[in-house]
Design an enzyme around this catalytic site. Structure first.
Site, PDB file in Angstrom:
ATOM      1  N   LYS A 122       6.861  -5.348   3.773  1.00 16.08           N
ATOM      2  CA  LYS A 122       6.454  -5.823   5.107  1.00 16.08           C
ATOM      3  C   LYS A 122       5.274  -5.034   5.690  1.00 16.08           C
ATOM      4  CE  LYS A 122      10.970  -7.689   6.332  1.00 16.08           C
ATOM      5  NZ  LYS A 122      12.062  -7.740   7.302  1.00 16.08           N
ATOM      6  N   ASP A 160      11.274 -11.300  12.917  1.00 16.12           N
ATOM      7  CA  ASP A 160      12.578 -10.619  12.852  1.00 16.12           C
ATOM      8  C   ASP A 160      13.173 -10.379  14.242  1.00 16.12           C
ATOM      9  OD1 ASP A 160      12.728 -10.448  10.079  1.00 16.12           O
ATOM     10  OD2 ASP A 160      11.638  -8.551  10.010  1.00 16.12           O
ATOM     11  N   ALA A 217      13.462  -1.943  10.240  1.00 14.41           N
ATOM     12  CA  ALA A 217      14.258  -2.996  10.880  1.00 14.41           C
ATOM     13  C   ALA A 217      14.226  -2.828  12.400  1.00 14.41           C
ATOM     14  CB  ALA A 217      15.692  -2.948  10.366  1.00 14.41           C
ATOM     15  N   ARG A 227      19.353   9.601  12.588  1.00 14.09           N
ATOM     16  CA  ARG A 227      19.647  10.834  11.856  1.00 14.09           C
ATOM     17  C   ARG A 227      18.462  11.800  11.958  1.00 14.09           C
ATOM     18  NH1 ARG A 227      20.464  10.185   5.505  1.00 14.09           N
ATOM     19  NH2 ARG A 227      18.412   9.246   5.822  1.00 14.09           N
TER      20      ARG A 227
HETATM   21  P1  ATR Z   1      14.582  -0.298   6.977  1.00 15.58           P
HETATM   22  O1  ATR Z   1      13.193  -0.739   6.718  1.00 15.58           O
HETATM   23  O2  ATR Z   1      15.645  -1.174   6.386  1.00 15.58           O
HETATM   24  O3  ATR Z   1      14.846   0.034   8.414  1.00 15.58           O
HETATM   25  P2  ATR Z   1      14.223   2.491   6.425  1.00 15.58           P
HETATM   26  O4  ATR Z   1      12.890   2.467   7.033  1.00 15.58           O
HETATM   27  O5  ATR Z   1      14.425   3.275   5.177  1.00 15.58           O
HETATM   28  O6  ATR Z   1      14.734   1.042   6.111  1.00 15.58           O
HETATM   29  O7  ATR Z   1      15.271   2.994   7.548  1.00 15.58           O
HETATM   30  C1  ATR Z   1      16.613   3.107   7.284  1.00 15.58           C
HETATM   31  C2  ATR Z   1      17.337   3.619   8.534  1.00 15.58           C
HETATM   32  O8  ATR Z   1      18.689   3.917   8.178  1.00 15.58           O
HETATM   33  C3  ATR Z   1      16.742   4.894   9.091  1.00 15.58           C
HETATM   34  O9  ATR Z   1      16.935   4.925  10.478  1.00 15.58           O
HETATM   35  C4  ATR Z   1      17.593   5.958   8.388  1.00 15.58           C
HETATM   36  O10 ATR Z   1      17.650   7.188   9.054  1.00 15.58           O
HETATM   37  P3  ATR Z   1      16.504   8.315   8.768  1.00 15.58           P
HETATM   38  O11 ATR Z   1      15.322   7.904   9.574  1.00 15.58           O
HETATM   39  O12 ATR Z   1      17.107   9.585   9.236  1.00 15.58           O
HETATM   40  O13 ATR Z   1      16.235   8.290   7.288  1.00 15.58           O
HETATM   41  C5  ATR Z   1      18.942   5.292   8.432  1.00 15.58           C
HETATM   42  N1  ATR Z   1      19.833   5.854   7.409  1.00 15.58           N
HETATM   43  C6  ATR Z   1      19.807   5.631   6.082  1.00 15.58           C
HETATM   44  N2  ATR Z   1      20.771   6.320   5.449  1.00 15.58           N
HETATM   45  C7  ATR Z   1      21.429   7.029   6.410  1.00 15.58           C
HETATM   46  C8  ATR Z   1      22.527   7.949   6.415  1.00 15.58           C
HETATM   47  N3  ATR Z   1      23.164   8.272   5.287  1.00 15.58           N
HETATM   48  N4  ATR Z   1      22.929   8.458   7.603  1.00 15.58           N
HETATM   49  C9  ATR Z   1      22.315   8.125   8.753  1.00 15.58           C
HETATM   50  N5  ATR Z   1      21.260   7.288   8.818  1.00 15.58           N
HETATM   51  C10 ATR Z   1      20.826   6.733   7.672  1.00 15.58           C
END
Ligand code: ATR
Length: 269
Positions: free
Chosen positions: A65, A102, A131, A152
């Site tokens: 994207k 979205d 997202a 996180r």
């Molecule tokens: P997407 O494009 O689907 O949003 P992304 O940019 O990789 O994918 O973001 C994933 C989200 O899930 C992020 O907010 C991530 O937190 P971080 O910014 O700290 O990486 C969150 N996420 C993924 N795995 C996680 C975990 N085990 N615990 C808490 N947050 C998690």
């Protein structure tokens, strides 16, 4: 016949072909829609070649994207603000246009399909990845009273706050110090993919609180189960968002708005 496709990797699991084929049938459009596996290093070539050879429109999904945002010559306002594109088409002059549907899909599923108000409500948004970035502008447009963002990695949430600060004051919290009750909690993390839930507590679930997971599955996602077990008035997964964003893309391409509820019913069963 008009030609459309969704591109991403992995793509085999995509429900978009089924959704768009049902839309096409319902609205009597002569079009085809396929799912095509496209790797990152082939993305630009694929897109340019697709349109050069008479393709009519593309949906772009994970992980392309942001690449699609960079390749588009013309960006619709929502795509510009999201920094990501999920819908590509050509203008009458032949420019490659990018839009992002979205956020509209999310808001429409929350408000129209589920009858949950956003205006004047206190929102908790979990996550600070693509997202969430793709949806925040659309949520802000509905004028919630407050938006609290928890992630996180707190630095990413702070960056997100800066991106949108001109439009709405966003409160950034960490899971450890998160306080207060919310009316609507939106999980925009990828945690449900691995059956995990974000580290919020039942204290955050206010009276008449709705919980929304942007992810979906054939069964309840981990977050939907958590919400049901922790007092949420509504617990909703992201299938409706998927169908609504597809309907909005379809409208961009065909100028016709398909009905989404029959399609949702088919997918649920
Ligand atoms: P997407 O494009 O689907 O949003 P992304 O940019 O990789 O994918 O973001 C994933 C989200 O899930 C992020 O907010 C991530 O937190 P971080 O910014 O700290 O990486 C969150 N996420 C993924 N795995 C996680 C975990 N085990 N615990 C808490 N947050 C998690």
């Amino acid at each position: 016949m008009a030609r459309y496709a969704v591109i991403g990797t992995p793509i085999a699991q995509s429900k978009s072909p089924a959704i768009h084929r049902m839309f096409a049938e319902q609205t009597k459009q002569d079009m085809q829609y396929e799912a095509i596996e496209v790797a990152a290093d082939n993305f630009d070539f694929f897109v340019l070649d697709f349109f050069a050879n008479g393709g009519d429109g593309l949906n772009v999904t994970v992980p392309h994207k942001e690449r699609a945002y960079r390749i588009a010559n013309q960006l619709e306002p929502l795509a510009k603000q999201a920094g990501a594109v999920n819908t590509l088409f050509q203008s009458a002059e032949g420019a490659l246009c990018g839009d992002n549907t979205d956020g509209i899909g999310l808001v429409r599923d929350i408000q129209t399909n589920n009858g949950i108000a956003i205006k004047n409500k206190n929102l908790l948004v979990i996550g600070a990845g693509g997202a969430v970035r793709g949806s925040l502008v659309s949520l802000i447009r509905e004028k919630p009273a407050t938006i609290t963002l928890v992630n996180r990695t707190k630095e990413k949430a702070k960056k997100m706050r800066e991106l949108f600060s001109a439009k709405q004051n966003i409160e950034v919290a960490s899971f450890e110090n998160l306080q207060g009750e919310f009316d609507l909690i939106i999980n925009g993390t990828s945690l449900s993919l691995s059956g995990e839930v974000p580290a919020i507590t039942p204290d955050q679930v206010g009276t008449d609180c709705s919980c929304y997971d942007m992810m979906y599955d054939n069964e309840d996602t981990a977050f939907v189960s958590w919400a049901k077990n922790n007092g949420a008035a509504n617990a909703i997964d992201g299938l409706g968002m998927l169908v609504e964003q597809a309907a909005e893309s379809f409208y961009r391409w065909r100028g016709i708005r398909p009905e989404t509820s029959p399609v949702m019913n088919v997918l649920r069963n």
